[in-house]
Design a protein around this motif. Structure first.
Motif, PDB file in Angstrom:
ATOM      1  N   LEU A 182       0.906  -1.434  -0.214  1.00 29.80           N
ATOM      2  CA  LEU A 182       0.180   0.037  -0.026  1.00 29.80           C
ATOM      3  C   LEU A 182       0.989   1.151   0.031  1.00 29.80           C
ATOM      4  CD1 LEU A 182      -3.029  -1.177   2.413  1.00 29.80           C
ATOM      5  CD2 LEU A 182      -2.951  -0.877  -0.229  1.00 29.80           C
ATOM      6  N   GLY A 183       1.878   1.349   0.621  1.00 30.08           N
ATOM      7  CA  GLY A 183       2.928   2.265   0.589  1.00 30.08           C
ATOM      8  C   GLY A 183       3.439   2.488  -0.815  1.00 30.08           C
ATOM      9  N   GLN A 184       3.549   1.524  -1.654  1.00 26.59           N
ATOM     10  CA  GLN A 184       4.174   1.820  -3.092  1.00 26.59           C
ATOM     11  C   GLN A 184       2.996   2.044  -3.970  1.00 26.59           C
ATOM     12  OE1 GLN A 184       7.255   1.010  -4.100  1.00 26.59           O
ATOM     13  NE2 GLN A 184       6.540   1.514  -6.170  1.00 26.59           N
ATOM     14  N   TYR A 185       1.924   1.780  -3.777  1.00 27.04           N
ATOM     15  CA  TYR A 185       0.970   1.945  -4.678  1.00 27.04           C
ATOM     16  C   TYR A 185      -0.369   3.007  -4.256  1.00 27.04           C
ATOM     17  CZ  TYR A 185       2.944  -1.805  -7.226  1.00 27.04           C
ATOM     18  OH  TYR A 185       3.579  -2.669  -7.831  1.00 27.04           O
ATOM     19  N   CYS A 186      -0.383   3.343  -2.883  1.00 23.35           N
ATOM     20  CA  CYS A 186      -1.417   4.133  -2.556  1.00 23.35           C
ATOM     21  C   CYS A 186      -1.078   5.118  -1.520  1.00 23.35           C
ATOM     22  CB  CYS A 186      -2.615   3.227  -1.655  1.00 23.35           C
ATOM     23  SG  CYS A 186      -3.272   1.773  -2.564  1.00 23.35           S
ATOM     24  N   GLY A 187       0.236   5.141  -0.960  1.00 24.42           N
ATOM     25  CA  GLY A 187       0.538   6.338  -0.225  1.00 24.42           C
ATOM     26  C   GLY A 187       0.634   5.863   1.366  1.00 24.42           C
ATOM     27  N   PHE A 188       1.150   7.034   1.897  1.00 22.39           N
ATOM     28  CA  PHE A 188       1.385   6.711   3.511  1.00 22.39           C
ATOM     29  C   PHE A 188       0.090   6.556   4.362  1.00 22.39           C
ATOM     30  CE2 PHE A 188       1.949   8.553   7.798  1.00 22.39           C
ATOM     31  CZ  PHE A 188       2.809   7.660   8.227  1.00 22.39           C
ATOM     32  N   ILE A 189      -0.692   7.320   3.917  1.00 17.22           N
ATOM     33  CA  ILE A 189      -2.064   7.314   4.791  1.00 17.22           C
ATOM     34  C   ILE A 189      -2.782   5.751   4.812  1.00 17.22           C
ATOM     35  CG2 ILE A 189      -4.480   8.360   5.308  1.00 17.22           C
ATOM     36  CD1 ILE A 189      -3.308  10.933   4.565  1.00 17.22           C
ATOM     37  N   PRO A 190      -3.085   5.440   3.741  1.00 15.70           N
ATOM     38  CA  PRO A 190      -3.659   3.964   3.645  1.00 15.70           C
ATOM     39  C   PRO A 190      -2.745   2.988   3.930  1.00 15.70           C
ATOM     40  CG  PRO A 190      -3.839   5.067   1.496  1.00 15.70           C
ATOM     41  CD  PRO A 190      -2.875   5.911   2.034  1.00 15.70           C
ATOM     42  N   ALA A 191      -1.308   2.916   3.795  1.00 18.77           N
ATOM     43  CA  ALA A 191      -0.440   2.109   4.303  1.00 18.77           C
ATOM     44  C   ALA A 191      -0.536   1.929   5.869  1.00 18.77           C
ATOM     45  CB  ALA A 191       0.925   2.211   3.746  1.00 18.77           C
ATOM     46  N   SER A 192      -0.375   3.112   6.488  1.00 12.08           N
ATOM     47  CA  SER A 192      -0.262   3.119   7.958  1.00 12.08           C
ATOM     48  C   SER A 192      -1.391   3.063   8.684  1.00 12.08           C
ATOM     49  CB  SER A 192       0.313   4.474   8.297  1.00 12.08           C
ATOM     50  OG  SER A 192      -0.566   5.332   7.969  1.00 12.08           O
ATOM     51  N   PHE A 193      -2.469   3.251   7.990  1.00  5.33           N
ATOM     52  CA  PHE A 193      -3.960   2.710   8.517  1.00  5.33           C
ATOM     53  C   PHE A 193      -4.005   1.199   8.526  1.00  5.33           C
ATOM     54  CE2 PHE A 193      -8.199   1.347   8.343  1.00  5.33           C
ATOM     55  CZ  PHE A 193      -8.944   2.007   9.154  1.00  5.33           C
ATOM     56  N   ALA A 194      -3.727   0.678   7.282  1.00  6.98           N
ATOM     57  CA  ALA A 194      -3.828  -0.667   7.184  1.00  6.98           C
ATOM     58  C   ALA A 194      -2.940  -1.544   8.189  1.00  6.98           C
ATOM     59  CB  ALA A 194      -3.673  -1.300   5.855  1.00  6.98           C
ATOM     60  N   THR A 195      -1.636  -0.968   8.314  1.00  2.00           N
ATOM     61  CA  THR A 195      -0.691  -1.694   9.051  1.00  2.00           C
ATOM     62  C   THR A 195      -0.959  -1.754  10.622  1.00  2.00           C
ATOM     63  OG1 THR A 195       0.968  -0.952   7.582  1.00  2.00           O
ATOM     64  CG2 THR A 195       1.800  -1.657   9.901  1.00  2.00           C
ATOM     65  N   VAL A 196      -1.588  -0.540  11.008  1.00  2.00           N
ATOM     66  CA  VAL A 196      -1.721  -0.580  12.679  1.00  2.00           C
ATOM     67  C   VAL A 196      -3.085  -1.304  12.727  1.00  2.00           C
ATOM     68  CG1 VAL A 196      -2.609   0.949  14.237  1.00  2.00           C
ATOM     69  CG2 VAL A 196      -0.795   1.470  12.954  1.00  2.00           C
ATOM     70  N   PHE A 197      -4.106  -1.253  11.519  1.00  2.00           N
ATOM     71  CA  PHE A 197      -5.371  -2.127  11.787  1.00  2.00           C
ATOM     72  C   PHE A 197      -5.241  -3.636  11.735  1.00  2.00           C
ATOM     73  CE2 PHE A 197      -9.301  -4.112  10.384  1.00  2.00           C
ATOM     74  CZ  PHE A 197     -10.091  -3.671  11.034  1.00  2.00           C
ATOM     75  N   ILE A 198      -4.345  -4.213  10.910  1.00  2.00           N
ATOM     76  CA  ILE A 198      -4.203  -5.484  10.806  1.00  2.00           C
ATOM     77  C   ILE A 198      -3.343  -5.817  11.934  1.00  2.00           C
ATOM     78  CG2 ILE A 198      -2.870  -7.385   9.458  1.00  2.00           C
ATOM     79  CD1 ILE A 198      -3.718  -5.568   7.040  1.00  2.00           C
ATOM     80  N   SER A 199      -2.397  -5.225  12.433  1.00  2.00           N
ATOM     81  CA  SER A 199      -1.679  -5.556  13.575  1.00  2.00           C
ATOM     82  C   SER A 199      -2.439  -5.758  14.709  1.00  2.00           C
ATOM     83  CB  SER A 199      -0.490  -4.632  13.621  1.00  2.00           C
ATOM     84  OG  SER A 199       0.543  -4.705  12.722  1.00  2.00           O
ATOM     85  N   ALA A 200      -3.341  -4.806  15.057  1.00  2.00           N
ATOM     86  CA  ALA A 200      -4.212  -4.512  16.218  1.00  2.00           C
ATOM     87  C   ALA A 200      -5.211  -5.582  16.254  1.00  2.00           C
ATOM     88  CB  ALA A 200      -5.044  -3.446  16.223  1.00  2.00           C
ATOM     89  N   MET A 201      -5.455  -6.240  14.845  1.00  2.00           N
ATOM     90  CA  MET A 201      -6.632  -7.411  14.956  1.00  2.00           C
ATOM     91  C   MET A 201      -5.872  -8.838  15.241  1.00  2.00           C
ATOM     92  SD  MET A 201      -9.313  -6.042  14.505  1.00  2.00           S
ATOM     93  CE  MET A 201     -10.238  -7.643  14.533  1.00  2.00           C
TER      94      MET A 201
END
Length: 163
Positions: free
Chosen positions: A104-123
């Motif tokens: 996501l960092g490569q193709y979508c940018g920092f905001i979607p990448a950081s959101f997804a990273t924290v969300f998936i880790s929290a789950m």
């Protein structure tokens, strides 16, 4: 049973501390091959050397903690609990969160990448709900935007379309 549990915990702490110490010494040794510099003029080896020294000190602290043989841990006090198995959900969520950040960092940018990273880790934590993971991800993303975009002025695309 209590002595076996304590011995197992002590051995794990010794091995973990020794592993941290060995990795820290290796990182310090390799980092010294680069110019370290000073605090005002950091060279490429400054961060690896500092990280290696801190990791080595942490390894020593963990190994010394094993010598004390703390009996206040849940492992040493609960005699009837069955040995725990690996929590695959946690491991998989952490691995997939790193993959999500890269993609996501490569193709979508920092905001979607950081959101997804924290969300998936929290789950990965079974006690977290979708709602709490989402709130945590939003807060961490906002904090990341403040730190990287405004405070450090690092040139990261916040939103990107395509690669």
């Amino acid at each position: 049973m209590k002595a076996e549990s304590l011995l197992l915990r002590v051995n794990k702490d010794y091995y973990g501390g020794a592993l941290l110490l060995v990795i820290g010494l290796y990182v310090t040794f390799v980092g010294r091959t680069y110019e370290v510099g000073t605090l005002n003029q950091m060279g490429p080896g400054y961060f690896p050397v500092t990280l290696g020294v801190l990791l080595s000190m942490l390894g020593i602290i963990v190994a010394l903690g094993a010598r004390r043989g703390s009996t206040d841990s849940p492992e040493a006090t609960d005699h009837n609990e069955a040995p725990r198995t690996a929590d695959w959900r946690g491991w998989l969520c952490i691995i997939f969160s790193v993959i999500a950040f890269v993609v996501l960092g490569q193709y979508c940018g920092f905001i979607p990448a950081s959101f997804a990273t924290v969300f998936i880790s929290a789950m990965g934590d079974r006690e977290n709900t979708w709602k709490s993971a989402c709130v945590l991800a939003v807060l961490a993303t906002v904090f990341g935007i403040i730190v990287f975009e405004y405070a450090l002025k690092i040139q990261l695309p916040m939103i990107a379309f395509g690669g």
